[in-house]
Design a protein around this motif. Structure first.
Motif, PDB file in Angstrom:
ATOM      1  N   GLY A  57       0.826  -1.210   0.000  1.00  0.00           N
ATOM      2  CA  GLY A  57       0.000   0.000   0.000  1.00  0.00           C
ATOM      3  C   GLY A  57       0.859   1.260   0.000  1.00  0.00           C
ATOM      4  O   GLY A  57       1.075   1.851  -1.054  1.00  0.00           O
ATOM      5  N   PRO A  58       1.391   1.702   1.159  1.00  0.00           N
ATOM      6  CA  PRO A  58       1.077   1.167   2.489  1.00  0.00           C
ATOM      7  C   PRO A  58      -0.378   1.425   2.869  1.00  0.00           C
ATOM      8  O   PRO A  58      -0.947   2.426   2.473  1.00  0.00           O
ATOM      9  CB  PRO A  58       2.034   1.922   3.413  1.00  0.00           C
ATOM     10  CG  PRO A  58       2.347   3.198   2.691  1.00  0.00           C
ATOM     11  CD  PRO A  58       2.298   2.877   1.231  1.00  0.00           C
ATOM     12  N   GLY A  59      -0.941   0.469   3.610  1.00  0.00           N
ATOM     13  CA  GLY A  59      -2.298   0.621   4.086  1.00  0.00           C
ATOM     14  C   GLY A  59      -3.294  -0.334   3.474  1.00  0.00           C
ATOM     15  O   GLY A  59      -4.502  -0.121   3.595  1.00  0.00           O
ATOM     16  N   CYS A  60      -2.821  -1.417   2.813  1.00  0.00           N
ATOM     17  CA  CYS A  60      -3.742  -2.364   2.176  1.00  0.00           C
ATOM     18  C   CYS A  60      -3.735  -3.713   2.895  1.00  0.00           C
ATOM     19  O   CYS A  60      -2.758  -4.099   3.509  1.00  0.00           O
ATOM     20  CB  CYS A  60      -3.395  -2.543   0.704  1.00  0.00           C
ATOM     21  SG  CYS A  60      -3.717  -1.047  -0.272  1.00  0.00           S
ATOM     22  N   SER A  61      -4.838  -4.423   2.752  1.00  0.00           N
ATOM     23  CA  SER A  61      -5.111  -5.613   3.560  1.00  0.00           C
ATOM     24  C   SER A  61      -4.443  -6.864   3.013  1.00  0.00           C
ATOM     25  O   SER A  61      -4.664  -7.243   1.859  1.00  0.00           O
ATOM     26  CB  SER A  61      -6.619  -5.843   3.640  1.00  0.00           C
ATOM     27  OG  SER A  61      -6.914  -7.129   4.140  1.00  0.00           O
ATOM     28  N   SER A  62      -3.682  -7.540   3.855  1.00  0.00           N
ATOM     29  CA  SER A  62      -3.089  -8.825   3.491  1.00  0.00           C
ATOM     30  C   SER A  62      -4.111  -9.950   3.538  1.00  0.00           C
ATOM     31  O   SER A  62      -3.903 -10.993   2.924  1.00  0.00           O
ATOM     32  CB  SER A  62      -1.932  -9.158   4.443  1.00  0.00           C
ATOM     33  OG  SER A  62      -0.957  -8.147   4.419  1.00  0.00           O
ATOM     34  N   PHE A  63      -5.198  -9.741   4.251  1.00  0.00           N
ATOM     35  CA  PHE A  63      -6.268 -10.740   4.310  1.00  0.00           C
ATOM     36  C   PHE A  63      -7.143 -10.654   3.061  1.00  0.00           C
ATOM     37  O   PHE A  63      -7.353 -11.634   2.352  1.00  0.00           O
ATOM     38  CB  PHE A  63      -7.090 -10.538   5.581  1.00  0.00           C
ATOM     39  CG  PHE A  63      -8.223 -11.517   5.763  1.00  0.00           C
ATOM     40  CD1 PHE A  63      -8.116 -12.827   5.327  1.00  0.00           C
ATOM     41  CD2 PHE A  63      -9.405 -11.122   6.384  1.00  0.00           C
ATOM     42  CE1 PHE A  63      -9.161 -13.739   5.497  1.00  0.00           C
ATOM     43  CE2 PHE A  63     -10.440 -12.019   6.569  1.00  0.00           C
ATOM     44  CZ  PHE A  63     -10.323 -13.329   6.117  1.00  0.00           C
ATOM     45  N   GLY A  64      -7.635  -9.452   2.773  1.00  0.00           N
ATOM     46  CA  GLY A  64      -8.494  -9.290   1.608  1.00  0.00           C
ATOM     47  C   GLY A  64      -7.781  -9.589   0.314  1.00  0.00           C
ATOM     48  O   GLY A  64      -8.286 -10.345  -0.531  1.00  0.00           O
ATOM     49  N   ARG A  84      -7.095   4.815   3.026  1.00  0.00           N
ATOM     50  CA  ARG A  84      -6.506   6.039   2.474  1.00  0.00           C
ATOM     51  C   ARG A  84      -5.905   6.898   3.587  1.00  0.00           C
ATOM     52  O   ARG A  84      -4.889   7.564   3.384  1.00  0.00           O
ATOM     53  CB  ARG A  84      -7.577   6.817   1.704  1.00  0.00           C
ATOM     54  CG  ARG A  84      -7.032   8.016   0.953  1.00  0.00           C
ATOM     55  CD  ARG A  84      -8.116   8.680   0.142  1.00  0.00           C
ATOM     56  NE  ARG A  84      -8.703   7.748  -0.806  1.00  0.00           N
ATOM     57  CZ  ARG A  84      -9.750   8.040  -1.556  1.00  0.00           C
ATOM     58  NH1 ARG A  84     -10.349   9.210  -1.446  1.00  0.00           N
ATOM     59  NH2 ARG A  84     -10.222   7.153  -2.405  1.00  0.00           N
ATOM     60  N   GLU A  85      -6.526   6.877   4.778  1.00  0.00           N
ATOM     61  CA  GLU A  85      -6.002   7.669   5.891  1.00  0.00           C
ATOM     62  C   GLU A  85      -4.599   7.204   6.266  1.00  0.00           C
ATOM     63  O   GLU A  85      -3.690   8.022   6.470  1.00  0.00           O
ATOM     64  CB  GLU A  85      -6.925   7.570   7.099  1.00  0.00           C
ATOM     65  CG  GLU A  85      -6.434   8.377   8.300  1.00  0.00           C
ATOM     66  CD  GLU A  85      -7.346   8.257   9.513  1.00  0.00           C
ATOM     67  OE1 GLU A  85      -7.235   9.116  10.404  1.00  0.00           O
ATOM     68  OE2 GLU A  85      -8.160   7.311   9.567  1.00  0.00           O
ATOM     69  N   ILE A  86      -4.401   5.891   6.358  1.00  0.00           N
ATOM     70  CA  ILE A  86      -3.077   5.362   6.683  1.00  0.00           C
ATOM     71  C   ILE A  86      -2.081   5.768   5.612  1.00  0.00           C
ATOM     72  O   ILE A  86      -0.973   6.231   5.899  1.00  0.00           O
ATOM     73  CB  ILE A  86      -3.134   3.828   6.810  1.00  0.00           C
ATOM     74  CG1 ILE A  86      -4.040   3.395   7.970  1.00  0.00           C
ATOM     75  CG2 ILE A  86      -1.725   3.258   6.972  1.00  0.00           C
ATOM     76  CD1 ILE A  86      -3.569   3.816   9.329  1.00  0.00           C
ATOM     77  N   ASN A  87      -2.468   5.617   4.358  1.00  0.00           N
ATOM     78  CA  ASN A  87      -1.563   5.908   3.255  1.00  0.00           C
ATOM     79  C   ASN A  87      -1.152   7.368   3.234  1.00  0.00           C
ATOM     80  O   ASN A  87       0.029   7.700   3.097  1.00  0.00           O
ATOM     81  CB  ASN A  87      -2.235   5.511   1.937  1.00  0.00           C
ATOM     82  CG  ASN A  87      -1.292   5.583   0.763  1.00  0.00           C
ATOM     83  OD1 ASN A  87      -0.923   6.670   0.338  1.00  0.00           O
ATOM     84  ND2 ASN A  87      -0.912   4.433   0.241  1.00  0.00           N
ATOM     85  N   ARG A  88      -2.110   8.248   3.378  1.00  0.00           N
ATOM     86  CA  ARG A  88      -1.825   9.686   3.263  1.00  0.00           C
ATOM     87  C   ARG A  88      -1.016  10.215   4.440  1.00  0.00           C
ATOM     88  O   ARG A  88      -0.334  11.232   4.312  1.00  0.00           O
ATOM     89  CB  ARG A  88      -3.132  10.471   3.151  1.00  0.00           C
ATOM     90  CG  ARG A  88      -3.811  10.345   1.791  1.00  0.00           C
ATOM     91  CD  ARG A  88      -5.069  11.197   1.744  1.00  0.00           C
ATOM     92  NE  ARG A  88      -5.680  11.162   0.431  1.00  0.00           N
ATOM     93  CZ  ARG A  88      -5.358  11.976  -0.569  1.00  0.00           C
ATOM     94  NH1 ARG A  88      -4.412  12.878  -0.404  1.00  0.00           N
ATOM     95  NH2 ARG A  88      -5.976  11.891  -1.740  1.00  0.00           N
ATOM     96  N   ASN A  89      -1.093   9.544   5.584  1.00  0.00           N
ATOM     97  CA  ASN A  89      -0.404  10.048   6.778  1.00  0.00           C
ATOM     98  C   ASN A  89       0.845   9.240   7.129  1.00  0.00           C
ATOM     99  O   ASN A  89       1.325   9.316   8.253  1.00  0.00           O
ATOM    100  CB  ASN A  89      -1.371  10.050   7.968  1.00  0.00           C
ATOM    101  CG  ASN A  89      -2.466  11.079   7.826  1.00  0.00           C
ATOM    102  OD1 ASN A  89      -2.232  12.275   7.956  1.00  0.00           O
ATOM    103  ND2 ASN A  89      -3.679  10.621   7.532  1.00  0.00           N
ATOM    104  N   TRP A  90       1.352   8.479   6.181  1.00  0.00           N
ATOM    105  CA  TRP A  90       2.537   7.650   6.431  1.00  0.00           C
ATOM    106  C   TRP A  90       3.721   8.540   6.813  1.00  0.00           C
ATOM    107  O   TRP A  90       4.043   9.491   6.114  1.00  0.00           O
ATOM    108  CB  TRP A  90       2.857   6.841   5.189  1.00  0.00           C
ATOM    109  CG  TRP A  90       3.667   5.621   5.446  1.00  0.00           C
ATOM    110  CD1 TRP A  90       4.986   5.448   5.162  1.00  0.00           C
ATOM    111  CD2 TRP A  90       3.214   4.394   6.019  1.00  0.00           C
ATOM    112  NE1 TRP A  90       5.383   4.185   5.531  1.00  0.00           N
ATOM    113  CE2 TRP A  90       4.313   3.520   6.056  1.00  0.00           C
ATOM    114  CE3 TRP A  90       1.985   3.952   6.507  1.00  0.00           C
ATOM    115  CZ2 TRP A  90       4.215   2.222   6.566  1.00  0.00           C
ATOM    116  CZ3 TRP A  90       1.891   2.682   7.011  1.00  0.00           C
ATOM    117  CH2 TRP A  90       3.001   1.826   7.038  1.00  0.00           C
ATOM    118  N   LYS A  91       4.376   8.206   7.929  1.00  0.00           N
ATOM    119  CA  LYS A  91       5.335   9.139   8.515  1.00  0.00           C
ATOM    120  C   LYS A  91       6.763   8.979   8.021  1.00  0.00           C
ATOM    121  O   LYS A  91       7.515   9.939   8.014  1.00  0.00           O
ATOM    122  CB  LYS A  91       5.312   9.004  10.046  1.00  0.00           C
ATOM    123  CG  LYS A  91       4.026   9.515  10.677  1.00  0.00           C
ATOM    124  CD  LYS A  91       3.769  10.963  10.298  1.00  0.00           C
ATOM    125  CE  LYS A  91       2.492  11.486  10.893  1.00  0.00           C
ATOM    126  NZ  LYS A  91       2.154  12.835  10.401  1.00  0.00           N
TER     127      LYS A  91
END
Length: 490
Positions: free
Chosen positions: A128-135, A377-384
């Protein structure tokens, strides 16, 4: 390097695809680039390889929670709509990685279909970062089931990777899929370093919950931005094993598919791939390579932005995760071009938001900030923090004797095969087995080359999600990786 160069690169990776499956969903890429160029980011958002942080840091012992009875609670009796004759055990649940913040990671675990007690343990990570390994990983690629078009039932995956291994699918970081935090600010604090530490904490606690796997051979595999996750986690495992008296994880190897490994070679590889696959004109290609210094590019570089805009118009509306396949909203029948249904994400999303399914998975949906979705998208956009290269970590892993495999589907336009080849060439590793075609089902499955402590494999006719597009060929690659042998020659 200027931070804005990264977003120009991201644009080039997704030229003209406004309907991508996992990634920059439903956003016009040129508009996305313009927005990202104008956004202020902290100075540490993109950095060169941080040797101190990832190589010499002293890791403290992680908190191990009591795990008695948790394995039994996590066992899945049956997934709604699953096919008959399921002959392996399934588990799912949470491991808390930060008790003070209430940060908990969701996992789905499938035992090997045959002789699970003697098969290795594998952790699978999507990017992703921020995408599901399960889905994505479990239900769309390499897991034992696929979701049918009705979004309610499952079918067997004939080429599931649990033929050869026991596999954990980890949704990471918190905020992705069913993983969550009771401290909502955590969703804006994710990054490379925290992800590595949380995943390590997860593993140590998971092995307490499943102690029979403590001494088992352990491998990490994944794709895309997991090209960061995997080597960073592998390094954390080695460092912690050296510096603490806690569980010593028997790490033997890592495999990364169509992975983001190195910033510089990814830009070069993406531009060259689009040109050599007739998705970019000679004029635009020569303009980009002659006029644009991607290490210095910024939002005021009008010449380069003009060329990129021209490349957007010229490429048209293609599906960048497989440049020869239709998109989900295409009027074409998916099987006319690819065996993979590009609408699979929609079926998975419907299935994982059925309350009965969530109960069977022991998902704590009341703690989630939103219904299950493929990417945050929140995780992706705020990746530190994004390291511009992980090649130094890979070199250290090679020096420690860790098996390194890099594989690429050769029709992926998001992180093309050229990116992997250029990154490997940058390592300057001697060749042991020269480039050759490998075979499966009486056909060329792809090509392979063996380097000193590293193997590179292509998968012919595969897009970004290699096990989705070419499941039989992907299983051959995985089996070869696990067994430490090159894919079969003619």
């Amino acid at each position: 390097m200027a931070t804005s160069a990264f977003f120009i690169w991201m644009f080039l990776l997704s030229l003209a695809s406004s309907t991508q499956l996992y990634g920059w969903i439903d956003i016009n890429p040129f508009k996305f680039v313009k927005e990202e160029l104008s956004r202020e980011r902290p100075s540490h958002a993109f950095a060169s390889y941080d040797f101190d942080k990832y190589s010499t840091a002293e890791y403290s012992a992680v908190n191990i929670s009591p795990q008695e009875g948790q394995k039994e609670k996590d066992k899945i009796e049956s997934l709604p709509g699953q096919p008959p004759e399921v002959e392996f055990d399934q588990y799912s649940g949470y491991v808390t990685v930060d008790h003070e913040a209430g940060r908990a990671l969701f996992y789905y675990f499938v035992q090997a279909a045959v002789n699970s007690s003697s098969k290795p343990l594998v952790l699978w990570l999507n990017g992703g970062p921020g995408c599901s390994s399960f889905g994505a990983g479990a239900l769309m690629e390499l897991g034992p089931f696929r979701v049918n078009k009705d979004g309610k039932t499952l079918c067997h995956n004939e080429y599931a990777w649990n033929k050869d291994a026991n596999i954990i699918f980890l949704e990471s970081p918190a905020g992705v899929g069913f993983s969550y935090s009771n401290t909502t600010s955590d969703y804006k604090l994710s990054g490379d370093y925290r992800s590595a530490q949380d995943s390590y904490t997860f593993l140590v606690n998971w092995l307490e919950r499943f102690p029979e796997y403590k001494s088992r051979e352990f491998f990490i595999a994944g794709e895309s931005y997991a090209g960061h996750y995997i080597p960073q986690l592998a390094h954390a495992i080695l460092q912690n094993s050296k510096n603490t008296n806690q569980t010593r994880i028997n790490l033997r190897g890592i495999a990364m598919g169509n992975a983001y490994i190195d910033f510089e070679t990814t830009i070069q590889g993406a531009v060259d791939f689009y040109w050599t696959h007739a998705l970019m004109s000679d004029e635009i290609y020569h303009g980009l390579t002659s006029n644009c210094d991607f290490t210095l590019l910024n939002s005021s570089d009008k010449v380069c932005l003009k060329l990129i805009n021209e490349a957007l118009d010229a490429a048209g509306n293609i599906y960048s995760y497989d440049i020869y396949a239709p998109s989900c909203n295409s009027s074409l029948k998916f099987h006319s071009v690819s065996a993979f249904d590009p609408c699979s994400e929609n079926y998975i999303k419907r299935y994982l938001n059925i309350p009965q399914v969530q109960r069977a998975l022991h998902a704590n949906v009341t703690s989630l900030p939103h219904p299950w979705e493929s990417c945050s998208r929140e995780i992706n956009r705020n990746w530190k923090d994004k390291q511009l290269t992980v090649l130094p970590i890979i070199q250290q892993l090679m020096a420690r004797g860790i098996r390194i495999w890099i594989y690429s589907g050769d029709t992926d336009g998001a992180l093309p095969v050229t990116c992997s080849r250029y990154a490997i060439n940058k390592l300057g590793t001697p060749v042991k087995t020269v480039w050759y075609p490998w075979y499966t089902q009486d056909e060329v499955g792809g090509y392979a080359v063996g380097f000193e402590n590293l193997t590179f494999v292509t998968v012919r006719g595969a897009g970004h999600f290699v096990p989705s597009y070419q499941p039989a060929r992907a299983l051959v690659v995985f089996s070869s990786f696990i067994n430490g042998v090159l894919p079969p020659p003619a």
